[in-house]
Scaffold this motif. Structure first.
Motif, mmCIF file in Angstrom:
data_model
loop_
_atom_site.group_PDB
_atom_site.id
_atom_site.type_symbol
_atom_site.label_atom_id
_atom_site.label_comp_id
_atom_site.label_asym_id
_atom_site.label_seq_id
_atom_site.Cartn_x
_atom_site.Cartn_y
_atom_site.Cartn_z
ATOM 1 N N ALA A 145 0.824 -1.209 0.000
ATOM 2 C CA ALA A 145 0.000 0.000 0.000
ATOM 3 C C ALA A 145 0.860 1.261 0.000
ATOM 4 O O ALA A 145 1.947 1.293 0.590
ATOM 5 N N ALA A 146 0.352 2.295 -0.658
ATOM 6 C CA ALA A 146 1.061 3.572 -0.711
ATOM 7 C C ALA A 146 1.207 4.176 0.678
ATOM 8 O O ALA A 146 0.295 4.096 1.506
ATOM 9 N N LYS A 147 2.377 4.785 0.913
ATOM 10 C CA LYS A 147 2.619 5.465 2.186
ATOM 11 C C LYS A 147 2.910 6.952 2.003
ATOM 12 O O LYS A 147 2.844 7.707 2.974
ATOM 13 N N LEU A 148 3.252 7.361 0.778
ATOM 14 C CA LEU A 148 3.597 8.757 0.520
ATOM 15 C C LEU A 148 3.417 9.050 -0.957
ATOM 16 O O LEU A 148 3.735 8.204 -1.803
ATOM 17 N N CYS A 149 2.931 10.253 -1.260
ATOM 18 C CA CYS A 149 2.863 10.735 -2.638
ATOM 19 C C CYS A 149 3.598 12.057 -2.735
ATOM 20 O O CYS A 149 3.352 12.977 -1.944
ATOM 21 N N ILE A 150 4.515 12.146 -3.708
ATOM 22 C CA ILE A 150 5.204 13.403 -4.008
ATOM 23 C C ILE A 150 4.711 13.905 -5.362
ATOM 24 O O ILE A 150 5.016 13.306 -6.394
ATOM 25 N N PRO A 151 3.909 14.979 -5.404
ATOM 26 C CA PRO A 151 3.438 15.545 -6.670
ATOM 27 C C PRO A 151 4.263 16.759 -7.084
ATOM 28 O O PRO A 151 4.696 17.554 -6.237
ATOM 29 N N LEU A 152 4.459 16.917 -8.390
ATOM 30 C CA LEU A 152 5.162 18.083 -8.945
ATOM 31 C C LEU A 152 4.362 18.619 -10.136
ATOM 32 O O LEU A 152 4.828 18.587 -11.276
ATOM 33 N N PRO A 153 3.152 19.129 -9.900
ATOM 34 C CA PRO A 153 2.258 19.483 -11.015
ATOM 35 C C PRO A 153 2.587 20.800 -11.686
ATOM 36 O O PRO A 153 3.346 21.632 -11.169
ATOM 37 N N ALA A 154 1.940 21.001 -12.839
ATOM 38 C CA ALA A 154 2.009 22.267 -13.558
ATOM 39 C C ALA A 154 1.399 23.371 -12.710
ATOM 40 O O ALA A 154 0.506 23.140 -11.899
ATOM 41 N N SER A 155 1.886 24.582 -12.925
ATOM 42 C CA SER A 155 1.237 25.758 -12.336
ATOM 43 C C SER A 155 0.840 26.680 -13.477
ATOM 44 O O SER A 155 -0.284 26.639 -13.952
ATOM 45 N N TYR A 156 1.770 27.471 -14.002
ATOM 46 C CA TYR A 156 1.445 28.321 -15.155
ATOM 47 C C TYR A 156 1.593 27.529 -16.452
ATOM 48 O O TYR A 156 2.517 26.732 -16.622
ATOM 49 N N LEU A 157 0.658 27.778 -17.401
ATOM 50 C CA LEU A 157 0.627 27.074 -18.674
ATOM 51 C C LEU A 157 1.014 28.015 -19.809
ATOM 52 O O LEU A 157 1.169 29.221 -19.621
#
Length: 391
Positions: free
Chosen positions: A128-140
């Motif tokens: 099972a997942a224990k951590l998520c690191i997201p690095l999403p878009a901000s300005y397009l």
């Protein structure tokens, strides 16, 4: 076991920078036996040839689960705070599962993109997942922005609300035009790349901002998304004018938005004003009926909040010592600190008793819980520390 490898170059030429970074990583890896990197995180200045950089990484580490993004400044334990640089952190382990996923079209369909990213990253996980690191878009590319709050909500729905989500949104060196995200060998502009950690991983996190709430607490009486119309029945602009006079709201005076009736709060930065309606557009959603308070800032307190963030993470760490540290600091902090921005990393370095690989970047928004085992929030003007290890 978790072994973390780090490379960092301030060579302005993309080819030279990635060659130096990979040489550093390969040299460090030579001390390991039969444990190739499983995954990696890449932070890069906006003006590099990112396609070339990803190609070179995948030639040396074929098929690696790599994510990353462009930044408003890069941080590492090798070169400290830099701009126009390239840093790569690689994860090697025989007991920790680390898998990447990506969601596309995050501006128009953030919930769908989050589900897509989580499904891809977890479909072959044995634990099972224990951590998520997201690095999403901000300005397009069209100058529009993504909604960090909706991205976070999508990740919570896909992962479950109990999984900590710690990371930051991509930057473009304060141009606010186009940010880039990286997934394996792809360079993207409207995407949500994530890393999921599971298995034998220990982690902790801490936050700090340094802004001091002033005046009395008030209630948001009218808001829609990121636009705040009224606080305590008066226009948002009139509320601000009580404290600032004729001065326009800026990043110097964000709103503290409280978590329920607690003393914990996250920050919302004013962006633009509508003089006719008296509304203020913020760089993040401000919930209707939320309890808010005006804040004031002091540079020394902003720097001291780095210590707060780090010490909180260290006190919460469930093991003996972490194997890696990731740092996420807001671009507004860098802007307000000016030449003192480099001291944020120095605070971290000074507080640590021994050398630990450190990597991070200046973001356009941060993700982290406000307390241990608490719900994750979307932050601004906040310094986030993430500790990882197996010991």
């Amino acid at each position: 076991m978790l072994k973390v490898i780090l490379g960092h170059s301030d060579d302005p030429d993309a080819q030279g920078a990635i060659e130096e970074v990979l040489e550093q990583c390969v040299s460090d890896l030579s001390n390991l036996v039969d444990i190739p990197p499983k995954a990696g995180i890449l932070f890069a200045a906006i003006d590099f040839d990112h396609t070339l950089i990803l190609k070179e990484i995948n030639q040396v580490f074929p098929g690696i689960d790599l994510i990353g993004c462009t930044t408003d400044g890069e941080i590492s334990s090798m070169l400290g705070f830099q701009q126009d640089s390239l840093t790569l952190m690689l994860f090697c382990s025989d007991t920790v599962e680390i898998r990447a996923g990506v969601g596309y079209g995050v501006k128009e369909n953030p919930l769908t993109a989050a589900h897509q990213a989580v499904h891809q990253a977890t479909e072959n996980c044995k634990t099972a997942a224990k951590l998520c690191i997201p690095l999403p878009a901000s300005y397009l590319a069209d100058g529009s922005t993504t909604n960090g709050g909706l991205i976070l909500e999508g990740l919570k729905l896909a992962l479950g609300y109990q999984i900590p989500i710690v990371g930051g949104t991509a930057g473009d060196q304060f141009r606010f035009q186009t940010t880039y995200q990286f997934f394996r060998n792809e360079v993207l502009t409207d995407a949500l790349p994530i890393l999921i950690f599971s298995g034998d991983i220990l982690l902790s996190y801490g936050t700090g901002c340094g802004w001091k709430p002033i005046g009395r607490r008030s209630i948001v009486t009218k808001a829609q998304g990121t636009v705040l119309y009224e606080i305590d029945g008066v226009s948002a602009l009139e509320f601000y004018q009580r404290y600032l006079g004729d001065r326009q709201p800026t990043a110097e005076n964000p709103l503290a938005v409280y978590e329920g009736d607690s003393d914990r709060y996250y920050m919302r930065v004013p962006n633009t004003c509508d003089l006719q309606t008296g509304s203020i557009n913020f760089l993040g959603d401000v919930p209707e009926q939320a309890i808010v308070q005006m804040t004031d800032f002091n540079r020394d307190e902003i720097l001291h909040s780095v210590k707060t963030s780090l010490q909180t993470a260290l006190e919460r760490y469930p093991g003996t010592e972490p194997d890696a540290i990731l740092l996420f600091s807001c671009c507004c902090r860098r802007w307000l600190l000016g030449t003192k921005a480099k001291e944020e990393y120095q605070f971290v370095k000074t507080e640590l008793a021994k050398a630990i690989p450190i990597c991070g970047f200046y973001t356009y928004g941060e993700f982290a819980p406000l307390e241990a085992q608490g719900s994750t929030y979307y932050h601004q003007e906040t310094f986030v520390t993430l500790l990882l290890g197996t010991k």
